[in-house]
Design an enzyme around this catalytic site. Structure first.
Site, PDB file in Angstrom:
ATOM      1  N   MET A  30      43.547 -20.407  75.120  1.00  0.00           N
ATOM      2  CA  MET A  30      42.558 -20.859  74.140  1.00  0.00           C
ATOM      3  C   MET A  30      41.565 -19.733  73.825  1.00  0.00           C
ATOM      4  SD  MET A  30      42.009 -24.872  74.865  1.00  0.00           S
ATOM      5  CE  MET A  30      40.858 -24.735  76.217  1.00  0.00           C
ATOM      6  N   GLY A  36      41.707 -13.217  84.365  1.00  0.00           N
ATOM      7  CA  GLY A  36      42.738 -14.188  84.741  1.00  0.00           C
ATOM      8  C   GLY A  36      43.822 -14.223  83.671  1.00  0.00           C
ATOM      9  N   HIS A  37      43.384 -14.367  82.424  1.00  0.00           N
ATOM     10  CA  HIS A  37      44.339 -14.349  81.300  1.00  0.00           C
ATOM     11  C   HIS A  37      45.143 -13.041  81.298  1.00  0.00           C
ATOM     12  CE1 HIS A  37      41.193 -17.090  79.320  1.00  0.00           C
ATOM     13  NE2 HIS A  37      42.282 -17.822  79.295  1.00  0.00           N
TER      14      HIS A  37
HETATM   15  P1  AMP Z   1      42.965 -21.346  78.878  1.00  0.00           P
HETATM   16  O1  AMP Z   1      42.641 -20.285  77.891  1.00  0.00           O
HETATM   17  O2  AMP Z   1      41.807 -21.763  79.738  1.00  0.00           O
HETATM   18  O3  AMP Z   1      43.703 -22.515  78.263  1.00  0.00           O
HETATM   19  O4  AMP Z   1      43.994 -20.692  79.895  1.00  0.00           O
HETATM   20  C1  AMP Z   1      45.182 -20.112  79.447  1.00  0.00           C
HETATM   21  C2  AMP Z   1      46.080 -19.854  80.624  1.00  0.00           C
HETATM   22  O5  AMP Z   1      45.418 -18.972  81.526  1.00  0.00           O
HETATM   23  C3  AMP Z   1      46.428 -21.118  81.423  1.00  0.00           C
HETATM   24  O6  AMP Z   1      47.781 -21.039  81.861  1.00  0.00           O
HETATM   25  C4  AMP Z   1      45.478 -21.032  82.589  1.00  0.00           C
HETATM   26  O7  AMP Z   1      45.938 -21.703  83.746  1.00  0.00           O
HETATM   27  C5  AMP Z   1      45.418 -19.550  82.818  1.00  0.00           C
HETATM   28  N1  AMP Z   1      44.205 -19.173  83.532  1.00  0.00           N
HETATM   29  C6  AMP Z   1      42.913 -19.411  83.166  1.00  0.00           C
HETATM   30  N2  AMP Z   1      42.068 -18.960  84.107  1.00  0.00           N
HETATM   31  C7  AMP Z   1      42.822 -18.446  85.105  1.00  0.00           C
HETATM   32  C8  AMP Z   1      42.541 -17.834  86.362  1.00  0.00           C
HETATM   33  N3  AMP Z   1      41.297 -17.665  86.805  1.00  0.00           N
HETATM   34  N4  AMP Z   1      43.577 -17.418  87.116  1.00  0.00           N
HETATM   35  C9  AMP Z   1      44.862 -17.598  86.698  1.00  0.00           C
HETATM   36  N5  AMP Z   1      45.187 -18.170  85.520  1.00  0.00           N
HETATM   37  C10 AMP Z   1      44.193 -18.578  84.737  1.00  0.00           C
END
Ligand code: AMP
Length: 281
Positions: A30, A36-37
């Site tokens: 998103m 992390g991303h």
């Molecule tokens: P989001 O943008 O929050 O929807 O996250 C996109 C992807 O990044 C999803 O698969 C999340 O699980 C992963 N993600 C977000 N934060 C982390 C993190 N701290 N460590 C590992 N993966 C993450």
């Protein structure tokens, strides 16, 4: 790196890449990217020849009163970070391009989405699995990367892929944390400096659970209690749930002979944070 906003154009690109024998990797996000991303991106990069990152704040996975409108966004900065990975394609559609006004079909992964966050965010996982199914149809990836940070989301997507025979390999990536233990999240940007300190309670609670599990693993309830005690000590933290479930099925009353997931959701000020750990026997 190219930016594609039209789903049809994305599909044409993907079809032509497949015809040329490329292996397409997809990392759905998103946006408002952090390390992390980027760890997911690097994992996807290693295992694919064409790497697509999607940036889409999916309205269908936000409930009424949740933070869809104010979710942090910074497309320019995201693109600069993705370029350095390097990512080949950024797929960034507008909501209107993803959902026609008469769209009525949903993908629901069933029981695996009923507990934990699913119990507190009705409709959330149905929105997630639906958009991920659409992204799989549009981007046609061989491989898709998801973080264990959103553990129930990962399990729901794995279930959807099995139940509906999606020909996509799902690659899980462990949680990436800040130096002090806080799980990285786009929503950490909402935290004030005192809230940022309070937020440490989540990872400290998981550490206490891990320690209890390591030294005195009598039952899952005790492990959950060790985490709850740490969270309750922090005044600025309001617990939504702390649960111990089977790490595969997410069912309650897990057996300690199998991996268990300890999952937390809590509010720090107005910000809802989640974190988890998997404890192996
Ligand atoms: P989001 O943008 O929050 O929807 O996250 C996109 C992807 O990044 C999803 O698969 C999340 O699980 C992963 N993600 C977000 N934060 C982390 C993190 N701290 N460590 C590992 N993966 C993450």
């Amino acid at each position: 790196m190219i930016v594609i906003t039209s789903p049809d154009e994305m599909t044409r690109y993907a079809e032509s890449a497949r015809q040329s024998g490329e292996r397409i990797g997809l990392v759905p996000t998103m946006g408002f990217l952090h390390d992390g991303h980027l760890t997911l991106m690097r994992e996807g990069r290693r295992q694919s020849s064409v790497l697509v990152a999607s940036i889409f704040v999916n309205p269908m996975q936000f409930g009424p009163g949740e933070d869809f409108a104010r979710y942090p966004r910074n497309f320019e900065r995201d693109c600069a970070m993705l370029e350095r990975v390097p990512v080949d394609v950024v797929f960034a559609p507008e909501p209107a391009a993803m959902y026609s006004t008469d769209a009525q079909s949903w993908v629901d992964a069933g029981d695996i989405t009923s507990g934990l966050c699913g119990a507190h965010r009705p409709g959330h996982f149905r929105g997630v699995t639906t958009v991920v199914a659409k992204l799989f149809n549009i981007v046609k990836p061989h491989l898709a990367v998801f973080g264990e940070k959103d553990f129930q989301q990962l399990r729901a997507i794995q279930k959807m892929v099995r139940d509906l025979n999606f020909d996509v390999e799902i690659l899980p990536v462990p949680i990436v944390r800040e130096k002090d233990g806080l799980a990285m999240s786009s929503r950490n940007a909402y935290l004030s400096s005192t809230e940022r300190e309070d937020a440490l309670a989540l990872s400290l609670a998981l550490r206490a659970a891990r320690e209890k599990h390591r030294t005195d693993p009598c039952c899952a309830e005790e492990v959950v209690f060790a985490a709850t005690r740490v969270l309750k000590r922090m005044k600025g933290v309001e617990i939504e749930y702390v649960e111990g479930v089977d790490a595969e099925t997410l069912s309650r009353h897990p057996s300690l002979d199998r991996p268990i997931l300890i999952a937390i959701a809590a509010r720090v000020g107005k910000t809802r944070l989640i974190d988890n750990v998997v404890l192996n026997p």
